[in-house]
Design a protein around this motif. Structure first.
Motif, PDB file in Angstrom:
ATOM      1  N   MET A   1       0.837  -1.197   0.000  1.00 11.98           N
ATOM      2  CA  MET A   1       0.000   0.000   0.000  1.00 11.98           C
ATOM      3  C   MET A   1       0.880   1.258   0.000  1.00 11.98           C
ATOM      4  N   THR A   2       0.534   2.206  -0.826  1.00  6.79           N
ATOM      5  CA  THR A   2       1.266   3.470  -0.887  1.00  6.79           C
ATOM      6  C   THR A   2       0.906   4.341   0.306  1.00  6.79           C
ATOM      7  N   LYS A   3       1.921   4.972   0.886  1.00  8.65           N
ATOM      8  CA  LYS A   3       1.709   5.818   2.066  1.00  8.65           C
ATOM      9  C   LYS A   3       2.134   7.248   1.765  1.00  8.65           C
ATOM     10  N   LEU A   4       1.257   8.186   2.086  1.00  4.00           N
ATOM     11  CA  LEU A   4       1.553   9.613   1.973  1.00  4.00           C
ATOM     12  C   LEU A   4       1.664  10.191   3.375  1.00  4.00           C
ATOM     13  N   LEU A   5       2.760  10.877   3.652  1.00  6.72           N
ATOM     14  CA  LEU A   5       2.964  11.543   4.932  1.00  6.72           C
ATOM     15  C   LEU A   5       2.678  13.031   4.755  1.00  6.72           C
ATOM     16  N   PHE A   6       1.719  13.550   5.520  1.00  2.68           N
ATOM     17  CA  PHE A   6       1.367  14.969   5.471  1.00  2.68           C
ATOM     18  C   PHE A   6       1.934  15.664   6.702  1.00  2.68           C
ATOM     19  N   ILE A   7       2.926  16.521   6.484  1.00  4.73           N
ATOM     20  CA  ILE A   7       3.561  17.285   7.557  1.00  4.73           C
ATOM     21  C   ILE A   7       2.944  18.685   7.559  1.00  4.73           C
ATOM     22  N   GLU A   8       2.205  18.994   8.599  1.00  2.00           N
ATOM     23  CA  GLU A   8       1.519  20.285   8.701  1.00  2.00           C
ATOM     24  C   GLU A   8       2.266  21.164   9.696  1.00  2.00           C
ATOM     25  N   LEU A  26      -5.294  17.144  -0.286  1.00  2.00           N
ATOM     26  CA  LEU A  26      -5.554  15.811   0.264  1.00  2.00           C
ATOM     27  C   LEU A  26      -6.900  15.254  -0.186  1.00  2.00           C
ATOM     28  N   GLU A  27      -7.921  16.104  -0.218  1.00  2.00           N
ATOM     29  CA  GLU A  27      -9.231  15.632  -0.649  1.00  2.00           C
ATOM     30  C   GLU A  27      -9.179  15.141  -2.093  1.00  2.00           C
ATOM     31  N   SER A  28      -8.498  15.892  -2.931  1.00  2.00           N
ATOM     32  CA  SER A  28      -8.359  15.490  -4.329  1.00  2.00           C
ATOM     33  C   SER A  28      -7.507  14.226  -4.446  1.00  2.00           C
ATOM     34  N   TYR A  29      -6.459  14.145  -3.630  1.00  5.30           N
ATOM     35  CA  TYR A  29      -5.579  12.968  -3.665  1.00  5.30           C
ATOM     36  C   TYR A  29      -6.342  11.715  -3.239  1.00  5.30           C
ATOM     37  N   LYS A  30      -7.129  11.831  -2.170  1.00  3.56           N
ATOM     38  CA  LYS A  30      -7.886  10.674  -1.683  1.00  3.56           C
ATOM     39  C   LYS A  30      -8.907  10.196  -2.714  1.00  3.56           C
ATOM     40  N   ALA A  31      -9.502  11.146  -3.432  1.00  2.00           N
ATOM     41  CA  ALA A  31     -10.466  10.768  -4.460  1.00  2.00           C
ATOM     42  C   ALA A  31      -9.792   9.998  -5.591  1.00  2.00           C
ATOM     43  N   ALA A  32      -8.549  10.390  -5.898  1.00  4.73           N
ATOM     44  CA  ALA A  32      -7.814   9.728  -6.981  1.00  4.73           C
ATOM     45  C   ALA A  32      -7.116   8.455  -6.518  1.00  4.73           C
ATOM     46  N   ASN A  33      -6.843   8.361  -5.220  1.00  4.95           N
ATOM     47  CA  ASN A  33      -6.080   7.224  -4.667  1.00  4.95           C
ATOM     48  C   ASN A  33      -6.749   6.717  -3.389  1.00  4.95           C
ATOM     49  N   PRO A  34      -7.967   6.175  -3.497  1.00  4.62           N
ATOM     50  CA  PRO A  34      -8.738   5.807  -2.300  1.00  4.62           C
ATOM     51  C   PRO A  34      -8.113   4.714  -1.445  1.00  4.62           C
ATOM     52  N   GLU A  35      -7.215   3.913  -2.008  1.00  6.26           N
ATOM     53  CA  GLU A  35      -6.616   2.813  -1.254  1.00  6.26           C
ATOM     54  C   GLU A  35      -5.351   3.226  -0.504  1.00  6.26           C
ATOM     55  N   ASP A  36      -4.833   4.403  -0.775  1.00  9.11           N
ATOM     56  CA  ASP A  36      -3.574   4.824  -0.163  1.00  9.11           C
ATOM     57  C   ASP A  36      -3.759   5.197   1.312  1.00  9.11           C
ATOM     58  N   GLU A  37      -2.703   4.985   2.080  1.00 11.54           N
ATOM     59  CA  GLU A  37      -2.690   5.372   3.494  1.00 11.54           C
ATOM     60  C   GLU A  37      -2.172   6.803   3.615  1.00 11.54           C
ATOM     61  N   ILE A  38      -2.832   7.602   4.451  1.00  9.36           N
ATOM     62  CA  ILE A  38      -2.398   8.973   4.703  1.00  9.36           C
ATOM     63  C   ILE A  38      -2.096   9.126   6.193  1.00  9.36           C
ATOM     64  N   GLU A  39      -0.861   9.455   6.500  1.00 12.49           N
ATOM     65  CA  GLU A  39      -0.466   9.716   7.891  1.00 12.49           C
ATOM     66  C   GLU A  39      -0.299  11.216   8.073  1.00 12.49           C
ATOM     67  N   ARG A  40      -1.015  11.770   9.021  1.00 17.73           N
ATOM     68  CA  ARG A  40      -0.925  13.198   9.314  1.00 17.73           C
ATOM     69  C   ARG A  40       0.073  13.423  10.441  1.00 17.73           C
ATOM     70  N   LEU A  41       0.914  14.436  10.267  1.00 14.43           N
ATOM     71  CA  LEU A  41       1.880  14.812  11.290  1.00 14.43           C
ATOM     72  C   LEU A  41       1.729  16.314  11.559  1.00 14.43           C
ATOM     73  N   PRO A  42       0.745  16.681  12.407  1.00  7.48           N
ATOM     74  CA  PRO A  42       0.574  18.090  12.751  1.00  7.48           C
ATOM     75  C   PRO A  42       1.626  18.498  13.788  1.00  7.48           C
ATOM     76  N   LEU A  43       2.625  19.226  13.369  1.00  4.26           N
ATOM     77  CA  LEU A  43       3.807  19.436  14.208  1.00  4.26           C
ATOM     78  C   LEU A  43       3.509  20.193  15.492  1.00  4.26           C
ATOM     79  N   PHE A  44       2.505  21.064  15.464  1.00  3.30           N
ATOM     80  CA  PHE A  44       2.187  21.827  16.674  1.00  3.30           C
ATOM     81  C   PHE A  44       1.291  21.056  17.636  1.00  3.30           C
ATOM     82  N   GLU A  45       0.867  19.868  17.243  1.00  3.26           N
ATOM     83  CA  GLU A  45       0.060  19.021  18.119  1.00  3.26           C
ATOM     84  C   GLU A  45       0.796  17.724  18.460  1.00  3.26           C
ATOM     85  N   THR A  46       1.997  17.571  17.950  1.00  3.06           N
ATOM     86  CA  THR A  46       2.774  16.351  18.141  1.00  3.06           C
ATOM     87  C   THR A  46       3.918  16.605  19.117  1.00  3.06           C
TER      88      THR A  46
END
Length: 216
Positions: A1-8, A26-46
């Motif tokens: 499975m393809t994984k996308l890391l989102f660093i906010e 991200l919304e557009s990416y998820k629509a085009a790649n519904p099977e991919d995993e998205i990991e969010r890394l909100p730096l000010f909450e991590t």
């Protein structure tokens, strides 16, 4: 499975222009790649790992041990937190980074994260010619950067005066140091003046992000 890391890298969430555009991406990416995993890394909450005296000493110990024995130190103490963040980045097949410009550079939480993952002897190695070789390769990086003023996409010049963009040039340089070569950019600027013009700037950036996501 393809994984996308989102660093906010903004703490402003829905009030952040960089985050707004990244979420559209991200919304557009998820629509085009519904099977991919998205990991969010909100730096000010991590809770990022500390890197103080212990970690700095371990950093140098790791380099020296690599040079003398060919293998580094065990991931213990603060160094374990460093290696955890490096492995998080290495595990991603694609990276999305959104950030505002703070004081002509990057938010301090993003700098903290960079100082964790950019480690000679771990994420960057040195060859027999004493050249740096980034170890995080063969994956794209999409940057979404917002700034109050407009800037050109180039390295800072002495003649720039007080309005100097150290953000984009630094981020481009540091990710290339890590090994990234496919670096893409969407700019949201200028955001300093509210009104219809700003609404149009943000709307155009969101449109650009939606299209970019389909090819990411």
């Amino acid at each position: 499975m393809t994984k996308l890391l989102f660093i906010e890298a903004s703490p402003r969430k829905e009030n952040s222009y960089s985050s707004q555009v990244a979420n559209e991406f991200l919304e557009s990416y998820k629509a085009a790649n519904p099977e991919d995993e998205i990991e969010r890394l909100p730096l000010f909450e991590t809770e990022l790992a500390p890197l103080g005296m212990e970690g700095a000493n371990q950093k140098m110990e790791n380099i020296m041990k690599l040079m003398t024995t060919g293998s580094g130190i065990e991931p213990e103490g603060e160094w374990a937190g460093v290696m955890k963040e490096i492995e998080r980045l290495k595990s991603a097949d694609k990276v999305l980074l959104s950030a505002p410009m703070w004081n002509y550079s990057i938010p301090y939480r993003l700098k903290h994260w960079i100082d964790l993952v950019v480690q000679v002897g771990a994420s960057v190695m040195v060859n027999e010619k004493f050249e740096y070789i980034g170890q995080i390769t063969d994956r794209p990086l999409q940057m979404i950067l917002a700034s109050g003023s407009p800037y050109e996409n180039r390295f800072p010049l002495e003649s720039d005066g007080t309005k100097t963009d150290f953000e984009r040039a630094y981020l481009d340089h540091i990710f290339r140091f890590l090994g990234f070569t496919d670096i893409r950019l969407i700019r949201v600027m200028p955001t300093g003046m509210p009104g219809p013009q700003l609404d149009e700037i943000v709307a155009n950036a969101k449109k650009e992000a939606k299209e970019a996501a389909k090819a990411f």
